[in-house]
Enzyme design. Structure first.
Site, PDB file in Angstrom:
ATOM      1  CD  GLU A   1      13.810 -25.566  10.792  1.00  0.00           C
ATOM      2  OE1 GLU A   1      12.966 -26.346  10.325  1.00  0.00           O
ATOM      3  OE2 GLU A   1      14.373 -24.679  10.119  1.00  0.00           O
TER       4      GLU A   1
ATOM      5  CD  GLU B   1      18.006 -20.780   8.371  1.00  0.00           C
ATOM      6  OE1 GLU B   1      16.868 -20.743   7.868  1.00  0.00           O
ATOM      7  OE2 GLU B   1      18.508 -21.813   8.832  1.00  0.00           O
TER       8      GLU B   1
HETATM    9  O1  9MR Z   1      16.330 -22.018   1.514  1.00  0.00           O
HETATM   10  C1  9MR Z   1      16.106 -23.411   1.539  1.00  0.00           C
HETATM   11  C2  9MR Z   1      15.247 -23.843   0.366  1.00  0.00           C
HETATM   12  O2  9MR Z   1      15.930 -23.620  -0.845  1.00  0.00           O
HETATM   13  C3  9MR Z   1      14.880 -25.296   0.509  1.00  0.00           C
HETATM   14  O3  9MR Z   1      13.968 -25.661  -0.513  1.00  0.00           O
HETATM   15  C4  9MR Z   1      14.275 -25.544   1.860  1.00  0.00           C
HETATM   16  C5  9MR Z   1      13.937 -27.014   1.954  1.00  0.00           C
HETATM   17  O4  9MR Z   1      13.890 -27.545   3.149  1.00  0.00           O
HETATM   18  O5  9MR Z   1      15.175 -25.147   2.874  1.00  0.00           O
HETATM   19  C6  9MR Z   1      15.440 -23.780   2.854  1.00  0.00           C
HETATM   20  O6  9MR Z   1      16.256 -23.400   3.925  1.00  0.00           O
HETATM   21  C7  9MR Z   1      15.731 -23.641   5.236  1.00  0.00           C
HETATM   22  C8  9MR Z   1      16.918 -23.833   6.145  1.00  0.00           C
HETATM   23  O7  9MR Z   1      17.746 -24.854   5.651  1.00  0.00           O
HETATM   24  C9  9MR Z   1      16.462 -24.161   7.560  1.00  0.00           C
HETATM   25  N1  9MR Z   1      15.566 -23.154   8.038  1.00  0.00           N
HETATM   26  C10 9MR Z   1      14.437 -22.816   7.202  1.00  0.00           C
HETATM   27  C11 9MR Z   1      14.931 -22.453   5.795  1.00  0.00           C
HETATM   28  C12 9MR Z   1      13.774 -22.024   4.944  1.00  0.00           C
HETATM   29  O8  9MR Z   1      12.880 -23.091   4.785  1.00  0.00           O
END
Ligand code: 9MR
Length: 374
Positions: A162, A280
Site C-alpha cells: 500500500e 485478500e
Molecule cells: O485483517 C487485518 C485486521 O485484523 C487488522 O486490524 C488490520 C490492521 O491494520 O489489518 C487487516 O489486514 C489488512 C492487511 O494486512 C493489508 N490490507 C488491508 C487489510 C484490511 O485492513
C-alpha cells in the site's frame, strides 16, 4: 419354520442396510475442497489467525480447502519486532509450524507497510528522526531476520504494502498541482520511493528463491492501477527484484470493482509481471470497498436477494480469474469465516458464516464445473 426364517431374513436385511448407511457414524462428508476443484487454475489460500489453526473444526476446513496460507496479522512488523531487538515469534511460529506439519505453503505478509509498522525504526533514543541510512539498516535487519526464519515454508512475500495513494489523482480547488502518486507515509517522507527498492533488495538478498510482491487495495481502480503500474515499471526498469503484483480485492456485491476494470488491471499488470495474486479477497454486502481502516461494521439485512447478488458476484469474479489462470497464480480469502472477518460478521463477506457453517456461495465458487452444466 418358514415364518421364523422370513423374520430372520428381514432382520438381517435391515441390519445390513443400517450397516451400509454407516449407522452410528456421522454421514460421510464430500472431501472435495477448493484446492481440488481449482487445481488446474491457481492455488487457493486463506488468511488465518491463531484460533483458526488451533480449533480442530476450523483446521479441518482449512486442510480440506486450502493450499496456501497467509498470517492475517502475526507476521506484520509491529507483531514481530515491536521494539528494536525485541522479537515476538510465538504466534508467527505457530502458524508456520501448522503449515510445515500440514505441507501448506505460506504467503508471507508483510515486510514493509505504513500501518502496523514499527515507528522506532524512524527515531533515535532521544526521539529525533534518524537518517535514511540508519532506517535502511534497521529495515534490512528486520527483513533478513524474518525472511531467514521462515524461508523453508514461505514461498512468496508481500514485501511492500500500500505505498500508492487512492483517488483519481487530479488537482483540486485547494491543490493546483496533481498530488504525488505515492502515499505520504513516514517511509516516503524520509526516503522518497527509494525505500520500496531497498525493501525488495533486502528481501531478495535474504531469500533469492522467494517470489516478491507489491501488494495494494483498489488495484483495479483505473487511476490507482496506472500509478501502481508506473511505480512497478520504474522499479523493474531499474533492476529491482519485483516478481508479482498482489491485488488485495476487498470488494462489494454491487459495483466495486467493475469487472471490466478488474480485467483491464489484470491485463495491464501482466505486461510487467508473470505473477498476480488476489491476496485478500472478501465481498461485503454494503456499498463500501477497499482496504482502508475506516469502514462501517453495520452491513445490511442478509435477504435472499442479497445472498443471490453475492453468489453472482463471486461466480463472475472466479470466472474471470479462471480465464487469466496463466498469470493469476493464487487467490486468497481474507479470513476463514464471517466471524473472523476484519469487517465484522455483519458484512457477511466470506463463504462460511459466523458459526463456520457453510453458505451456499461456498458451493457456487467450488462447484463451478457442475454449475455450468445446469
Ligand atoms: O485483517 C487485518 C485486521 O485484523 C487488522 O486490524 C488490520 C490492521 O491494520 O489489518 C487487516 O489486514 C489488512 C492487511 O494486512 C493489508 N490490507 C488491508 C487489510 C484490511 O485492513
Amino acid at each position: 419354520m418358514k415364518k421364523i426364517s422370513m423374520i430372520a431374513l428381514t432382520l438381517m436385511m435391515g441390519a445390513a442396510s443400517v450397516f451400509a448407511q454407516g449407522w452410528g457414524r456421522p454421514p460421510v462428508e464430500d472431501p472435495t475442497g477448493y484446492k481440488d476443484t481449482y487445481k488446474d487454475y491457481f492455488t487457493v489460500g486463506v488468511a488465518v489467525n491463531i484460533n483458526n489453526v488451533t480449533n480442530p473444526d476450523q483446521i479441518a476446513l482449512i486442510k480440506k480447502n486450502f493450499n496456501s496460507i497467509t498470517a492475517e496479522n502475526d507476521m506484520k512488523v509491529v507483531s514481530l519486532q515491536p521494539r528494536e531487538g525485541e522479537w515476538n515469534w510465538e504466534n508467527a511460529d505457530k502458524i508456520a509450524n501448522f503449515c510445515r506439519e500440514n505441507g501448506i505453503p505460506l504467503r508471507g505478509h508483510t515486510l514493509c507497510w505504513h500501518s502496523q509498522f514499527a515507528d522506532w525504526m524512524f527515531v533515535d533514543d532521544k526521539g529525533n528522526e534518524v537518517s535514511k541510512e540508519v532506517f535502511y539498516e534497521r529495515l534490512r535487519t528486520h527483513i533478513h531476520t524474518v525472511v531467514n526464519r521462515y524461508k523453508d515454508i514461505v514461498y512468496c512475500w508481500d514485501v511492500v504494502n500500500e505505498a500508492m495513494i487512492d483517488g483519481d489523482g487530479r488537482p483540486t480547488r485547494f491543490q493546483r498541482e496533481a498530488p504525488s502518486p505515492y502515499r505520504q507515509s513516514r517511509h516516503f517522507q524520509l526516503c522518497g520511493d527509494e525505500f520500496i527498492a531497498k525493501a525488495f533488495e533486502f528481501a531478495h538478498e535474504a531469500d533469492p528463491n522467494a517470489l516478491l510482491f507489491y501488494n495494494d487495495y483498489n488495484a483495479a481502480d483505473p487511476a490507482k492501477r496506472d500509478r501502481i503500474y508506473d511505480m512497478v515499471k520504474k522499479m523493474k526498469d531499474a533492476g529491482v527484484p519485483i516478481h508479482g503484483i498482489g491485488m488485495q480485492g476487498h470488494y462489494n456485491i454491487y459495483d466495486n470493482p467493475k469487472w471490466e476494470n478488474f480485467e483491464a488491471a489484470i491485463q495491464k499488470y501482466s505486461e510487467l509481471v508473470d505473477n498476480i495474486h488476489i491476496t485478500e479477497l472478501d465481498m461485503r454486502i454494503n456499498h463500501e470497498a477497499g482496504g482502508q481502516l475506516q469502514f462501517s461494521r453495520e452491513g445490511a439485512a442478509l435477504t435472499d436477494e442479497i445472498k443471490k447478488m453475492q453468489e453472482d458476484r463471486y461466480a463472475e469474479m472466479f470466472e474471470i480469474m479462471r480465464k487469466y489462470k496463466k498469470v493469476i497464480k493464487n487467490v486468497t480469502f481474507w479470513n476463514l469465516g464471517d466471524r473472523d472477518s476484519w469487517l465484522g460478521a455483519r458484512n457477511y463477506p466470506l463463504l462460511w458464516d459466523e458459526n463456520y457453517e457453510v453458505k451456499n456461495v461456498y458451493y457456487v465458487v467450488r462447484d463451478f464445473k457442475k454449475n455450468k452444466k445446469k
